[in-house]
Design a protein around this motif. Structure first.
Motif, PDB file in Angstrom:
ATOM      1  N   GLU A 260       7.477 -11.415   7.295  1.00 53.07           N
ATOM      2  CA  GLU A 260       6.032 -11.551   7.392  1.00 53.07           C
ATOM      3  C   GLU A 260       5.465 -10.627   8.458  1.00 53.07           C
ATOM      4  OE1 GLU A 260       2.630 -15.008   8.276  1.00 53.07           O
ATOM      5  OE2 GLU A 260       4.782 -15.524   8.269  1.00 53.07           O
ATOM      6  N   THR A 261       4.326 -10.025   8.144  1.00 52.00           N
ATOM      7  CA  THR A 261       3.584  -9.220   9.107  1.00 52.00           C
ATOM      8  C   THR A 261       2.100  -9.321   8.796  1.00 52.00           C
ATOM      9  OG1 THR A 261       3.217  -7.008  10.024  1.00 52.00           O
ATOM     10  CG2 THR A 261       3.856  -7.125   7.720  1.00 52.00           C
ATOM     11  N   ARG A 262       1.286  -9.227   9.832  1.00 49.75           N
ATOM     12  CA  ARG A 262      -0.168  -9.222   9.665  1.00 49.75           C
ATOM     13  C   ARG A 262      -0.693  -7.798   9.489  1.00 49.75           C
ATOM     14  NH1 ARG A 262      -2.409 -11.740  14.818  1.00 49.75           N
ATOM     15  NH2 ARG A 262      -4.397 -11.401  13.727  1.00 49.75           N
ATOM     16  N   MET A 263       0.180  -6.810   9.598  1.00 48.33           N
ATOM     17  CA  MET A 263      -0.221  -5.406   9.515  1.00 48.33           C
ATOM     18  C   MET A 263      -0.216  -4.973   8.048  1.00 48.33           C
ATOM     19  SD  MET A 263       2.037  -4.025  12.719  1.00 48.33           S
ATOM     20  CE  MET A 263       1.371  -2.366  12.649  1.00 48.33           C
ATOM     21  N   ALA A 264      -1.380  -4.725   7.492  1.00 51.98           N
ATOM     22  CA  ALA A 264      -1.490  -4.424   6.060  1.00 51.98           C
ATOM     23  C   ALA A 264      -0.765  -3.134   5.695  1.00 51.98           C
ATOM     24  CB  ALA A 264      -2.958  -4.332   5.662  1.00 51.98           C
ATOM     25  N   CYS A 265      -0.820  -2.130   6.564  1.00 53.39           N
ATOM     26  CA  CYS A 265      -0.169  -0.857   6.233  1.00 53.39           C
ATOM     27  C   CYS A 265       1.342  -1.001   6.183  1.00 53.39           C
ATOM     28  CB  CYS A 265      -0.572   0.220   7.243  1.00 53.39           C
ATOM     29  SG  CYS A 265      -0.176  -0.163   8.969  1.00 53.39           S
ATOM     30  N   MET A 266       1.906  -1.725   7.145  1.00 54.51           N
ATOM     31  CA  MET A 266       3.353  -1.938   7.146  1.00 54.51           C
ATOM     32  C   MET A 266       3.777  -2.775   5.943  1.00 54.51           C
ATOM     33  SD  MET A 266       4.992  -0.390   9.598  1.00 54.51           S
ATOM     34  CE  MET A 266       6.505  -1.351   9.721  1.00 54.51           C
ATOM     35  N   SER A 267       3.009  -3.805   5.654  1.00 57.13           N
ATOM     36  CA  SER A 267       3.320  -4.655   4.499  1.00 57.13           C
ATOM     37  C   SER A 267       3.301  -3.848   3.207  1.00 57.13           C
ATOM     38  CB  SER A 267       2.309  -5.797   4.424  1.00 57.13           C
ATOM     39  OG  SER A 267       2.532  -6.602   3.282  1.00 57.13           O
ATOM     40  N   ALA A 268       2.285  -2.984   3.047  1.00 55.16           N
ATOM     41  CA  ALA A 268       2.163  -2.193   1.822  1.00 55.16           C
ATOM     42  C   ALA A 268       3.320  -1.205   1.682  1.00 55.16           C
ATOM     43  CB  ALA A 268       0.826  -1.447   1.817  1.00 55.16           C
ATOM     44  N   ALA A 269       3.670  -0.527   2.774  1.00 51.61           N
ATOM     45  CA  ALA A 269       4.735   0.479   2.707  1.00 51.61           C
ATOM     46  C   ALA A 269       6.087  -0.162   2.444  1.00 51.61           C
ATOM     47  CB  ALA A 269       4.770   1.282   4.007  1.00 51.61           C
ATOM     48  N   VAL A 270       6.363  -1.277   3.108  1.00 56.04           N
ATOM     49  CA  VAL A 270       7.658  -1.934   2.928  1.00 56.04           C
ATOM     50  C   VAL A 270       7.756  -2.573   1.548  1.00 56.04           C
ATOM     51  CG1 VAL A 270       9.149  -3.815   3.735  1.00 56.04           C
ATOM     52  CG2 VAL A 270       8.066  -2.277   5.393  1.00 56.04           C
ATOM     53  N   GLU A 271       6.679  -3.199   1.092  1.00 54.89           N
ATOM     54  CA  GLU A 271       6.721  -3.843  -0.221  1.00 54.89           C
ATOM     55  C   GLU A 271       6.901  -2.802  -1.323  1.00 54.89           C
ATOM     56  OE1 GLU A 271       6.940  -6.359  -3.304  1.00 54.89           O
ATOM     57  OE2 GLU A 271       7.166  -6.794  -1.161  1.00 54.89           O
ATOM     58  N   GLN A 272       6.231  -1.654  -1.197  1.00 54.92           N
ATOM     59  CA  GLN A 272       6.434  -0.576  -2.167  1.00 54.92           C
ATOM     60  C   GLN A 272       7.874  -0.094  -2.133  1.00 54.92           C
ATOM     61  OE1 GLN A 272       3.698   2.780  -2.023  1.00 54.92           O
ATOM     62  NE2 GLN A 272       5.376   4.166  -2.497  1.00 54.92           N
ATOM     63  N   THR A 273       8.430   0.030  -0.949  1.00 50.08           N
ATOM     64  CA  THR A 273       9.824   0.456  -0.805  1.00 50.08           C
ATOM     65  C   THR A 273      10.760  -0.537  -1.471  1.00 50.08           C
ATOM     66  OG1 THR A 273       9.332   1.636   1.252  1.00 50.08           O
ATOM     67  CG2 THR A 273      11.619   0.981   0.891  1.00 50.08           C
ATOM     68  N   ARG A 274      10.495  -1.818  -1.298  1.00 52.96           N
ATOM     69  CA  ARG A 274      11.314  -2.843  -1.951  1.00 52.96           C
ATOM     70  C   ARG A 274      11.283  -2.684  -3.467  1.00 52.96           C
ATOM     71  NH1 ARG A 274      13.005  -8.112  -1.058  1.00 52.96           N
ATOM     72  NH2 ARG A 274      11.819  -8.396   0.863  1.00 52.96           N
ATOM     73  N   ARG A 275      10.100  -2.465  -4.016  1.00 50.87           N
ATOM     74  CA  ARG A 275       9.947  -2.380  -5.473  1.00 50.87           C
ATOM     75  C   ARG A 275      10.550  -1.104  -6.036  1.00 50.87           C
ATOM     76  NH1 ARG A 275       4.637  -3.410  -4.325  1.00 50.87           N
ATOM     77  NH2 ARG A 275       4.096  -1.285  -5.006  1.00 50.87           N
ATOM     78  N   GLU A 276      10.275   0.028  -5.384  1.00 51.12           N
ATOM     79  CA  GLU A 276      10.517   1.327  -6.014  1.00 51.12           C
ATOM     80  C   GLU A 276      11.629   2.157  -5.390  1.00 51.12           C
ATOM     81  OE1 GLU A 276       9.226   1.847  -8.735  1.00 51.12           O
ATOM     82  OE2 GLU A 276       7.342   0.740  -8.835  1.00 51.12           O
ATOM     83  N   ALA A 277      12.174   1.747  -4.245  1.00 53.13           N
ATOM     84  CA  ALA A 277      13.128   2.584  -3.495  1.00 53.13           C
ATOM     85  C   ALA A 277      12.495   3.940  -3.195  1.00 53.13           C
ATOM     86  CB  ALA A 277      14.450   2.758  -4.247  1.00 53.13           C
ATOM     87  N   TYR A 278      11.178   3.934  -3.021  1.00 56.04           N
ATOM     88  CA  TYR A 278      10.427   5.178  -2.829  1.00 56.04           C
ATOM     89  C   TYR A 278       9.190   4.903  -1.983  1.00 56.04           C
ATOM     90  CZ  TYR A 278       7.065   8.891  -3.686  1.00 56.04           C
ATOM     91  OH  TYR A 278       6.144   9.884  -3.499  1.00 56.04           O
ATOM     92  N   ALA A 279       8.882   5.840  -1.104  1.00 55.67           N
ATOM     93  CA  ALA A 279       7.584   5.945  -0.443  1.00 55.67           C
ATOM     94  C   ALA A 279       7.406   7.414  -0.124  1.00 55.67           C
ATOM     95  CB  ALA A 279       7.532   5.103   0.840  1.00 55.67           C
ATOM     96  N   HIS A 280       6.175   7.897  -0.133  1.00 51.41           N
ATOM     97  CA  HIS A 280       6.020   9.333   0.099  1.00 51.41           C
ATOM     98  C   HIS A 280       6.064   9.657   1.593  1.00 51.41           C
ATOM     99  CE1 HIS A 280       1.818   9.520   1.441  1.00 51.41           C
ATOM    100  NE2 HIS A 280       1.397   8.880   0.365  1.00 51.41           N
ATOM    101  N   HIS A 281       6.035  10.950   1.914  1.00 55.07           N
ATOM    102  CA  HIS A 281       6.375  11.409   3.259  1.00 55.07           C
ATOM    103  C   HIS A 281       5.437  10.871   4.335  1.00 55.07           C
ATOM    104  CE1 HIS A 281       3.379  14.287   1.847  1.00 55.07           C
ATOM    105  NE2 HIS A 281       3.194  14.689   3.074  1.00 55.07           N
ATOM    106  N   ILE A 282       4.162  10.673   4.033  1.00 55.49           N
ATOM    107  CA  ILE A 282       3.242  10.180   5.055  1.00 55.49           C
ATOM    108  C   ILE A 282       3.452   8.688   5.289  1.00 55.49           C
ATOM    109  CG2 ILE A 282       0.803   9.838   5.638  1.00 55.49           C
ATOM    110  CD1 ILE A 282       1.815  12.690   6.006  1.00 55.49           C
ATOM    111  N   GLN A 283       3.750   7.933   4.240  1.00 58.55           N
ATOM    112  CA  GLN A 283       4.094   6.524   4.435  1.00 58.55           C
ATOM    113  C   GLN A 283       5.331   6.386   5.334  1.00 58.55           C
ATOM    114  OE1 GLN A 283       4.268   5.956   0.151  1.00 58.55           O
ATOM    115  NE2 GLN A 283       2.803   4.273   0.336  1.00 58.55           N
ATOM    116  N   ARG A 284       6.300   7.277   5.122  1.00 58.05           N
ATOM    117  CA  ARG A 284       7.528   7.221   5.920  1.00 58.05           C
ATOM    118  C   ARG A 284       7.282   7.705   7.348  1.00 58.05           C
ATOM    119  NH1 ARG A 284      12.467   9.050   1.773  1.00 58.05           N
ATOM    120  NH2 ARG A 284      11.320   8.682  -0.149  1.00 58.05           N
ATOM    121  N   LEU A 285       6.530   8.790   7.491  1.00 55.61           N
ATOM    122  CA  LEU A 285       6.341   9.390   8.815  1.00 55.61           C
ATOM    123  C   LEU A 285       5.296   8.661   9.648  1.00 55.61           C
ATOM    124  CD1 LEU A 285       6.981  11.753  10.775  1.00 55.61           C
ATOM    125  CD2 LEU A 285       5.148  13.033   9.644  1.00 55.61           C
ATOM    126  N   MET A 286       4.128   8.381   9.057  1.00 54.79           N
ATOM    127  CA  MET A 286       3.000   7.922   9.851  1.00 54.79           C
ATOM    128  C   MET A 286       2.728   6.429   9.757  1.00 54.79           C
ATOM    129  SD  MET A 286       2.420  10.704  11.304  1.00 54.79           S
ATOM    130  CE  MET A 286       1.125  10.032  12.330  1.00 54.79           C
TER     131      MET A 286
END
Length: 509
Positions: free
Chosen positions: A342-368
């Motif tokens: 659990e996290t209250r940070m929407a950006c972290m939640s979105a990036a991690v949840e996408q990673t869980r689903r797709e085994a993918y996130a683009h370079h800015i999600q990973r870097l920034m």
């Protein structure tokens, strides 16, 4: 003629592989093996394991059709030794082979295992890359700083890609200033080409679910390309439908749009189904036909012949200890939010949840997003690097370690980056819609509800001031910090300290 074993690894699924080119179809045996050691030295995302095993099975069938004798070991084979070296020893005993020929692996861990194997093993150069180790070493020799931009220019000249004689097409080497637009309201990307699993892939998915179901990540739905023909189809789809807008919006992030205009072909490049030059030539051809603007073609080509080749060069130039560097001496444990906690940070939640689903996130999600937070929060870079290696389908250590240890976490002390890539919440707000509806307020700098990126940003600069205050690219940051009144600075540091204390206590941030 004495037979040999030709080892083909799961990320070496290329017809022109140097080990295959050195082999004799009439006398040698190709060895391919799905082994638990390679699937579990870190707990790889199930989609990544399924992609590699499925592509391996189909590549083995392709080799057999081409006249090779292939000794293929499935993961559930009761005689499977469980490791690459163990399988080589087993196959040598069966065939009487006394030597192994292998294309050099992409990580020091496996190179070390093979060079110390109890059977003579010859490692050949991996000529699927455009720059050899010797090429990169020659370029790096005598340079005070190994900046990618200058390597990239040499690669442009060498390949002739987007060149007008001896000058860059369009009059400049880099159009990156055109490639930082936030996504518009009318964005409607088609996304990457997706493929329905066939019977072979279906069998692999069932097996991987049973064996590695406890690993982080959803294995279904599975849509990756698992053959060269499919990978070429995916490339063609990207060039036609996404590359024209890739440049403009490659840094944008949107909820509900996991891929935007990104190619999602890095997994296919990194396991050998596609080659870097053919991919770049396809983009160049589309530009020359007038179908793709130069900022999109150049930005895409730079990621491949520039960044991809560069980070591989750094990985092998710096040596086996590179991945373990921690020059900033950051030692906090990776928070549970990276594993879907659990996290209250929407950006972290979105990036991690996408990673869980797709085994993918683009370079800015990973870097920034995920990388930026880890750096600001003082997370142990080796834990961060292991996480990236585990969760992304395109992650192999030669590409992952420099991107994380060097570019993302600045743990190499500046070999790759001239400054750490840190930002407050303002950057994420500018490039995404993540901040809308977040529990935190990105506009709030201190106090209850302030975005953690805002307070941690200044805390990071303050605690590392001795190292970075003299960096000419960071002077403005420190001047801004110094202009704040003392009371405000102390409030920022106290709020950041409270965030870090929550992380240390395992509480929700």
């Amino acid at each position: 003629m004495v037979s040999r074993l030709i080892l083909v690894l799961g990320d070496q699924l290329s017809d022109g592989l140097s080990a295959l080119a050195a082999g004799d179809r009439e006398a040698d045996t190709v060895v391919m093996a799905e082994v638990s050691e390679e699937a579990t030295y870190v707990r790889h995302h199930p989609k990544k394991i399924a992609l590699i095993f499925s592509a391996m099975r189909k590549f083995a069938a392709r080799l057999e059709k081409a006249g090779w004798t292939v000794a293929y070991s499935r993961l559930d084979d009761p005689d499977n030794a469980g490791s690459i070296v163990g399988e080589l020893v087993r196959r040598a005993a069966q065939t009487g082979a006394a030597e192994v020929i292998c294309t050099e692996p992409g990580e020091w861990r496996l190179i070390n295992k093979l060079t110390h194997a109890p059977i003579k093993t010859t490692l050949l150069g991996d000529d699927r890359f455009l720059a050899t180790h010797g090429d990169f070493e020659e370029w790096a020799k005598g340079r005070k700083a190994l900046r990618m931009e200058y390597f990239y220019r040499e690669m442009r000249k060498r390949t002739g890609l987007l060149m007008d004689g001896d000058q860059p097409e369009g009059g400049q080497w880099n159009f990156d200033h055109d490639n930082r637009k936030p996504a518009p309201d009318d964005i409607a990307p088609e996304g990457p080409r997706k493929f329905e699993p066939d019977n072979i892939t279906g069998e692999v998915l069932t097996m991987v679910e049973a064996e590695f179901g406890g690993h982080f990540g959803d294995i279904r739905p599975f849509w990756f390309a698992t053959t060269r023909a499919q990978a070429l189809d995916a490339l063609e789809h990207f060039i036609a439908h996404a590359l024209p807008r890739f440049g403009d919006y490659q840094d944008a992030m949107l909820r509900g749009e996991d891929f935007l205009y990104h190619a999602v072909i890095s997994p296919y490049l990194n396991i050998g189904l596609l080659g870097p030059l053919e991919v770049c030539q396809a983009a160049e051809k589309a530009y020359k036909k007038g179908d793709v603007p130069i900022n999109a073609a150049e930005g895409f080509i730079r990621q491949i012949i520039g960044w991809r080749e560069y980070v591989r060069g750094i990985y092998f130039l710096e040596g086996p200890e590179y991945a373990a560097r921690n020059r900033l001496e950051q030692n906090r444990d990776l928070p549970a939010m990276y594993w879907g906690g659990e996290t209250r940070m929407a950006c972290m939640s979105a990036a991690v949840e996408q990673t869980r689903r797709e085994a993918y996130a683009h370079h800015i999600q990973r870097l920034m997003v995920t990388g930026n937070f880890a750096l600001l929060a003082g997370i142990d870079p080796s834990q961060v690097a292991d996480w990236y290696l585990e969760v992304y389908a395109d992650a192999f250590e030669w590409v992952e370690a420099p991107n994380v240890v060097g570019m993302s976490q600045f743990a190499d002390g500046g070999v790759i980056a001239s400054k750490p890539y840190v930002s407050s919440g303002a950057y994420i707000n500018r490039m995404s819609d993540y901040c809308k509806g977040c529990d935190y307020k990105v506009s709030q700098k201190t106090g209850e509800g302030a975005c953690p990126f805002n307070t941690l940003y200044w805390h990071f600069l303050d605690r590392h001031r001795e190292r970075f205050s003299g960096n000419h690219r960071m002077g403005n940051m420190y001047r801004t910090w110094d202009r704040m009144d003392e009371e405000k600075r102390q409030a920022v540091l106290a709020d950041a300290g409270a965030v870090l204390a929550k992380l240390d206590a395992g509480e929700v941030v």
